[in-house]
Design an enzyme around this catalytic site. Structure first.
Site, short mmCIF file in Angstrom:
data_model
loop_
_atom_site.label_atom_id
_atom_site.label_comp_id
_atom_site.label_asym_id
_atom_site.label_seq_id
_atom_site.Cartn_x
_atom_site.Cartn_y
_atom_site.Cartn_z
N ASP A 44 0.87 -1.25 -0.10
CA ASP A 44 -0.13 0.14 -0.01
C ASP A 44 0.89 1.34 -0.16
OD1 ASP A 44 0.93 -0.14 2.60
OD2 ASP A 44 -1.19 -0.12 3.60
N SER A 45 2.26 1.21 -0.08
CA SER A 45 3.25 2.30 -0.46
C SER A 45 2.95 2.76 -1.82
CB SER A 45 4.51 1.84 -0.24
OG SER A 45 4.63 0.55 -0.99
N ASP A 83 -1.07 -6.22 0.03
CA ASP A 83 -1.56 -5.52 1.16
C ASP A 83 -3.09 -5.20 1.04
OD1 ASP A 83 0.68 -5.22 2.49
OD2 ASP A 83 1.14 -3.16 1.79
N LYS A 113 -1.22 -9.41 2.93
CA LYS A 113 -0.42 -8.90 4.00
C LYS A 113 -1.25 -7.94 4.86
CE LYS A 113 3.23 -5.80 3.60
NZ LYS A 113 2.97 -4.80 4.36
N GLU A 115 -1.06 -5.56 8.72
CA GLU A 115 -0.17 -4.97 9.61
C GLU A 115 -0.90 -5.29 10.96
OE1 GLU A 115 0.39 -0.67 8.65
OE2 GLU A 115 1.14 -1.31 6.67
N GLU A 182 9.52 -4.13 10.14
CA GLU A 182 9.86 -3.02 9.71
C GLU A 182 10.36 -2.09 10.71
OE1 GLU A 182 7.16 -1.03 6.89
OE2 GLU A 182 8.51 0.86 6.82
#
Ligand code: KIV
Length: 275
Positions: A44-45, A83, A113, A115, A182
């Protein structure tokens, strides 16, 4: 050879490093796949490096499906991980399963993925139970940038380090097959890696992780808005692109482009008929 959950777990057992890069489109995915990158992350960057937002909070499911599907079409051997965007899984276990399913069906992801650690263990368990492989993401989790008060290194105090270890244990116990770590001190990430059965993939977490991931625009020098300390520029593609764009402008202005080799021919007789 196709990279799968099994080949990646085997890599950890054999102490072989795992490579992951972000990708957001078909042609870049093909280049990375042909180069032999193990995993392509449709991160999602995307929000920052492709869409120009200042963080990842505004990224939608539709954005992830659109770009995920393009990457999946370009990946033959690499595993494609997509993501789950902000608020697509935090709201409930039900939402998490439905949205993970959409990324598999509509984007043709190989895995998703998300978070978080202890706080998303129930979501991970349910997604895995639905037959969807999950990569977890702990430490500096950019979707929580507003809680952290910025992109801050995580796990530096005893309490924070212990919380990170608990998060790692929780996502493994919930069934994640790999975990991104991260923005964490290198020695702490190495300690966590040593405790875990599943591969750890580090970004700003040192060389002790089982694998590494970078945002490709960062590692190619194509994104100048913000460059974290952990980024190594493997090439300066941004400068190469700018030089090419400048030359294009010059050649169009001077008439040097397009030259004959870039033009289509037509028979003289046809042209005469048109006079
Ligand atoms: O969105 C992303 O690119 C990521 C990486 C930074 C791991 O989550």
């Amino acid at each position: 050879m196709k990279n799968t959950v099994l080949t990646l777990q085997q890599a950890k057992k054999e102490n072989k490093k795992i490579t992951m890069l972000t990708a957001y489109d078909y042609s870049t995915a093909r280049l990375m796949d042909e180069a032999g990158v193990n995993m392509l992350l449709v991160g999602d960057s995307l929000g920052n490096v492709v869409l120009g937002y200042e963080d990842t909070v505004s990224v939608t499911m539709e954005d992830m499906i659109h770009h995920g599907a393009a990457v999946a079409r370009g990946a033959k051997n690499a595993m494609v991980v997509v993501d789950m965007p902000f608020m697509s899984y935090q709201t409930s276990v039900y939402d998490a399963v439905v949205n993970a399913g959409r990324l598999m069906k509509e984007a043709r992801a190989n895995a998703v993925k998300l978070e978080g650690g202890v706080n998303v263990a129930e979501q991970i368990k349910a997604i895995v139970a639905a037959g969807i492989p999950v990569v977890a993401h702990i430490g500096l989790t950019p979707q929580s940038v507003n809680v952290f008060g910025g992109h801050k290194v995580q796990g530096k105090t005893e309490a924070a380090a212990k919380k990170l270890i608990m998060d790692a244990d929780a996502v493994q116990a919930a069934g994640a097959f790999a975990v991104v770590i991260e923005g964490v001190p290198a020695r702490l990430a190495a300690l966590i890696t040593g405790r875990m059965d599943i591969p750890t993939i580090g970004i700003g977490a040192g060389a002790g992780c089982d694998g590494q991931v970078l945002v490709y625009q960062d590692m190619l020098g194509m994104y100048a808005d913000f460059t974290p300390k952990f980024v190594k520029k493997f090439a300066n593609v941004g400068e190469v692109m700018k030089a090419a764009f400048r030359q294009y402008i010059e050649e169009v202005n001077s008439g040097a482009f397009p030259s004959e080799e870039h033009c289509y021919a037509i028979d003289d007789e046809i042209m005469e008929l048109l006079q």
